[in-house]
Design a protein around this motif. Sequence first.
Motif, PDB file in Angstrom:
ATOM      1  N   THR A   1      72.131  -2.057  63.964  1.00 12.96           N
ATOM      2  CA  THR A   1      72.512  -2.137  65.370  1.00 12.96           C
ATOM      3  C   THR A   1      71.766  -3.278  66.051  1.00 12.96           C
ATOM      4  N   VAL A   2      72.444  -3.976  66.954  1.00 10.22           N
ATOM      5  CA  VAL A   2      71.814  -5.030  67.755  1.00 10.22           C
ATOM      6  C   VAL A   2      70.971  -4.398  68.865  1.00 10.22           C
ATOM      7  N   GLU A   3      69.745  -4.902  69.008  1.00  9.18           N
ATOM      8  CA  GLU A   3      68.903  -4.533  70.153  1.00  9.18           C
ATOM      9  C   GLU A   3      68.742  -5.776  71.019  1.00  9.18           C
ATOM     10  N   SER A   4      69.250  -5.716  72.238  1.00 17.14           N
ATOM     11  CA  SER A   4      69.312  -6.910  73.087  1.00 17.14           C
ATOM     12  C   SER A   4      69.093  -6.543  74.534  1.00 17.14           C
TER      13      SER A   4
ATOM     14  N   ALA B   1      67.341 -11.672  70.133  1.00 19.74           N
ATOM     15  CA  ALA B   1      67.721 -10.273  69.944  1.00 19.74           C
ATOM     16  C   ALA B   1      67.124  -9.789  68.633  1.00 19.74           C
TER      17      ALA B   1
ATOM     18  N   LEU C   1      67.867  -7.451  65.159  1.00 19.23           N
ATOM     19  CA  LEU C   1      68.821  -6.754  64.294  1.00 19.23           C
ATOM     20  C   LEU C   1      68.041  -5.597  63.658  1.00 19.23           C
TER      21      LEU C   1
ATOM     22  N   THR D   1      79.394  -8.673  63.266  1.00 15.17           N
ATOM     23  CA  THR D   1      79.245  -7.469  64.089  1.00 15.17           C
ATOM     24  C   THR D   1      80.612  -6.844  64.358  1.00 15.17           C
TER      25      THR D   1
ATOM     26  N   LEU E   1      71.762 -14.443  70.436  1.00 18.00           N
ATOM     27  CA  LEU E   1      72.881 -13.605  69.997  1.00 18.00           C
ATOM     28  C   LEU E   1      73.647 -13.174  71.242  1.00 18.00           C
TER      29      LEU E   1
ATOM     30  N   ASP F   1      73.660  -5.025  73.672  1.00 16.48           N
ATOM     31  CA  ASP F   1      72.809  -3.987  73.099  1.00 16.48           C
ATOM     32  C   ASP F   1      73.666  -2.859  72.531  1.00 16.48           C
TER      33      ASP F   1
ATOM     34  N   THR G   1      75.523  -3.080  69.782  1.00 13.59           N
ATOM     35  CA  THR G   1      76.636  -3.558  68.949  1.00 13.59           C
ATOM     36  C   THR G   1      76.346  -3.257  67.474  1.00 13.59           C
TER      37      THR G   1
ATOM     38  N   ILE H   1      76.192  -3.699  63.534  1.00 14.64           N
ATOM     39  CA  ILE H   1      76.124  -4.829  62.601  1.00 14.64           C
ATOM     40  C   ILE H   1      76.826  -4.431  61.303  1.00 14.64           C
TER      41      ILE H   1
END
Lengths: 142, 142
Positions: A16-19, A38, A40, A63, A121, A125, A127, A129
Motif C-alpha cells: 500500500t502507498v503511504e503518502s 512517499a 511503499l 498501482t 509519487l 494515500d 493506493t 501496489i
Amino acid sequence: MSAGGPSSYALNPIGTVESSLRSRENAPRQPFHDAPEAWLAIDPRFVDALDGIAPGSEILVLTWLHQARRETLKVHPGHDPKNPLAGVFSTRSPDRPNPIGLHRVTVLEIDSGRRIKVDHLEAVDGTPILDIKPVLPDPRAQ
Amino acid sequence: MSAGGPSSYALNPIGTVESSLRSRENAPRQPFHDAPEAWLAIDPRFVDALDGIAPGSEILVLTWLHQARRETLKVHPGHDPKNPLAGVFSTRSPDRPNPIGLHRVTVLEIDSGRRIKVDHLEAVDGTPILDIKPVLPDPRAQ
C-alpha cells in the motif's frame, strides 16, 4: 476475446502507498508536477521478492487506482474541457477500464526491509501496489 | 495492507494478443531480442478508448502473463542458474505475484478500427491485454 479464456483475473495487492496526498483532487496530474515523496509499504509475505532493490534503484511501481471510473472511455486530456475528447488509451487518465497506474521513481531509503521511500509519487494515500519492476537500460524495453 | 480495503481486484481484459509465438519457451526474454510483430485485437466494447492512437504512435501495452507462476518470489535472472537468486521485483521475470507484462512498442497499422499491428511483442498468442498507455516525452513520467 480469446475463446475459452477466463473473463476476469484477480489481482492481489502486494502493499500500500503511504503518502501525504489524501485525495485524488489534490494529486498532481503527472509525477514531475510536484508529487511528494512517499512510502511503499510492502506486505511481509512479499519481502523476499524485494531482494536486489536498494537506495538509488530506479523502479517502476504499478498501482491499482482504486478511485478511478472504469466505465470511462473518453476524456478531455488534462481535465481541460477546451481539449477535444480523446480515447483513454491515448491518455494517462486514471479513468480507464483497468485502472493500473505506472510510476517511474527512484528509491531513497529502505526501512525494516519492507518499507521503501521513493522520491515522488502521484498516488494518493492507501493506493494498492500491484508490482515493482526495474527500469531497464534500453528504453525500448520499457 | 490498508485496513478495510478489498483484498483482491478484478481485471477484465480489453483484448487479446495475436502472435506467431505459440509457447512461453519460444518467447524471447526481452522485446528487442527478435520478438515478432504482433496484433492487438481489441474487444469492440473498447474501441472508443482507442481514439487518438495512430500508426507511428509509441505506446505501452500492459498484458496479463497468464502462464506465469504467481507464487515465485525469487529467480535466477536470465534463467541462468549461474546468476545468483534475485527477488522478482528487481527482475523482469514473468513469474511474480501479479504477472503484469509491460511492453513498449510502436504502432504500425490499424485494421478495422480495433486491430492494432505493433512492431515487436514478446507475449505469446492468446495473452490477455489489460491496458494501453501513451509513451510520455519525459522519461521520468514513464
